[in-house]
Scaffold this motif. Structure first.
Motif, PDB file in Angstrom:
ATOM      1  N   UNK A  38      54.171  56.916  27.376  1.00 15.61           N
ATOM      2  CA  UNK A  38      53.983  55.699  26.712  1.00 15.61           C
ATOM      3  C   UNK A  38      53.831  54.653  27.843  1.00 15.61           C
ATOM      4  N   UNK A  39      54.052  54.566  29.036  1.00  7.31           N
ATOM      5  CA  UNK A  39      53.944  53.486  29.796  1.00  7.31           C
ATOM      6  C   UNK A  39      52.333  53.452  30.307  1.00  7.31           C
ATOM      7  N   UNK A  40      51.701  54.532  30.126  1.00  6.07           N
ATOM      8  CA  UNK A  40      50.034  54.329  30.155  1.00  6.07           C
ATOM      9  C   UNK A  40      49.478  53.567  29.105  1.00  6.07           C
ATOM     10  N   UNK A  41      50.007  53.461  27.883  1.00  4.25           N
ATOM     11  CA  UNK A  41      49.733  52.510  26.992  1.00  4.25           C
ATOM     12  C   UNK A  41      49.928  51.089  27.069  1.00  4.25           C
ATOM     13  N   UNK A  42      50.856  50.763  28.101  1.00  2.00           N
ATOM     14  CA  UNK A  42      51.254  49.293  28.423  1.00  2.00           C
ATOM     15  C   UNK A  42      50.816  48.915  29.747  1.00  2.00           C
ATOM     16  N   UNK A  43      50.510  47.526  29.771  1.00  2.00           N
ATOM     17  CA  UNK A  43      50.012  46.834  30.939  1.00  2.00           C
ATOM     18  C   UNK A  43      51.305  46.003  31.397  1.00  2.00           C
ATOM     19  N   UNK A  44      51.374  46.009  32.786  1.00  2.00           N
ATOM     20  CA  UNK A  44      52.262  45.082  33.475  1.00  2.00           C
ATOM     21  C   UNK A  44      51.918  43.447  32.867  1.00  2.00           C
ATOM     22  N   UNK A  45      52.900  42.960  32.646  1.00  2.00           N
ATOM     23  CA  UNK A  45      52.577  41.405  32.407  1.00  2.00           C
ATOM     24  C   UNK A  45      52.563  40.771  33.670  1.00  2.00           C
ATOM     25  N   UNK A  46      53.050  41.120  34.628  1.00  2.00           N
ATOM     26  CA  UNK A  46      53.227  40.610  35.836  1.00  2.00           C
ATOM     27  C   UNK A  46      51.884  40.626  36.634  1.00  2.00           C
ATOM     28  N   UNK A  47      51.587  42.081  36.664  1.00  2.00           N
ATOM     29  CA  UNK A  47      50.461  42.439  37.651  1.00  2.00           C
ATOM     30  C   UNK A  47      49.180  42.200  36.875  1.00  2.00           C
ATOM     31  N   UNK A  48      48.060  41.886  37.354  1.00  2.00           N
ATOM     32  CA  UNK A  48      46.605  41.772  36.368  1.00  2.00           C
ATOM     33  C   UNK A  48      46.243  43.044  36.432  1.00  2.00           C
ATOM     34  N   UNK A  49      46.063  43.549  35.175  1.00  2.00           N
ATOM     35  CA  UNK A  49      45.196  44.748  34.601  1.00  2.00           C
ATOM     36  C   UNK A  49      45.707  46.019  35.296  1.00  2.00           C
ATOM     37  N   UNK A  50      46.845  46.242  35.534  1.00  2.00           N
ATOM     38  CA  UNK A  50      47.745  47.324  35.866  1.00  2.00           C
ATOM     39  C   UNK A  50      48.639  48.119  35.075  1.00  2.00           C
ATOM     40  N   UNK A  51      48.288  49.276  34.684  1.00  2.00           N
ATOM     41  CA  UNK A  51      49.106  50.022  33.723  1.00  2.00           C
ATOM     42  C   UNK A  51      50.440  50.177  34.272  1.00  2.00           C
ATOM     43  N   UNK A  52      51.168  50.222  33.292  1.00  2.00           N
ATOM     44  CA  UNK A  52      52.813  50.445  33.555  1.00  2.00           C
ATOM     45  C   UNK A  52      53.028  51.650  34.313  1.00  2.00           C
ATOM     46  N   UNK A  53      52.224  52.674  34.191  1.00  2.00           N
ATOM     47  CA  UNK A  53      52.754  53.612  34.623  1.00  2.00           C
ATOM     48  C   UNK A  53      52.452  53.981  36.123  1.00  2.00           C
ATOM     49  N   UNK A  54      51.604  53.157  36.667  1.00  2.00           N
ATOM     50  CA  UNK A  54      51.221  53.187  38.042  1.00  2.00           C
ATOM     51  C   UNK A  54      51.652  51.913  39.014  1.00  2.00           C
TER      52      UNK A  54
END
Length: 157
Positions: A38-54
């Motif tokens: 699921x985290x791969x399908x979401x992006x971090x709103x804080x970091x620019x263009x970084x998937x949530x899983x990494x």
């Protein structure tokens, strides 16, 4: 003594029932793979263009823990994604929502640009009137037929 055993047995049953009930309500603990799916399908709103899983930030770790908690509560993948969209907007999704306007605006812009280019080429290729093409300002040589026609019209008046 029998009353003592009865109350002890009753207390044991109540504690066991509440413990089993709370354990079964939570469900199994999700694995890291389930959380990361699921985290791969979401992006971090804080970091620019970084998937949530990494993403290495503390906020992303907390969001992954939140995903784990929501999975434990039995929420579906869509419910979890919807929660993050409601909290942080559609920009957290790896794919933006499918909206007709997203595809329609570029297509209309391309069509308008093509029409403008076509019209520009038509105007550019259109022959312009030059002085050599213009008729002389003086009295033009008349066709004998036209001259005869004009004479007859004058006679009829």
């Amino acid at each position: 003594m029998v009353a003592y055993h009865f109350y002890f047995l009753l207390l044991t049953l109540v504690i066991a029932a509440s413990w089993v009930g709370s354990a079964s309500a939570q469900g199994p603990t999700p694995t890291d793979d389930e959380v990361n799916r699921i985290a791969k399908q979401l992006y971090c709103p804080v970091c620019e263009s970084t998937p949530l899983d990494v993403c290495p930030t503390e906020a992303c770790r907390q969001w992954r823990d939140l995903i784990r908690t929501m999975l434990t509560e039995g929420k579906s993948e869509e419910e979890i994604k919807q929660y993050f969209v409601l909290q942080y907007g559609a920009r957290v999704l790896d794919e933006p929502p499918n909206r007709l306007l997203t595809y329609l605006v570029p297509a209309v812009a391309i069509l308008l640009g093509a029409l403008m280019l076509l019209r520009g080429f038509q105007m550019w290729m259109k022959p312009s009137i030059t002085e050599a093409d213009e008729e002389p300002k003086g009295k033009p040589d008349q066709d004998p037929y036209i001259a005869k026609l004009e004479e007859e019209l004058k006679k009829q008046k």
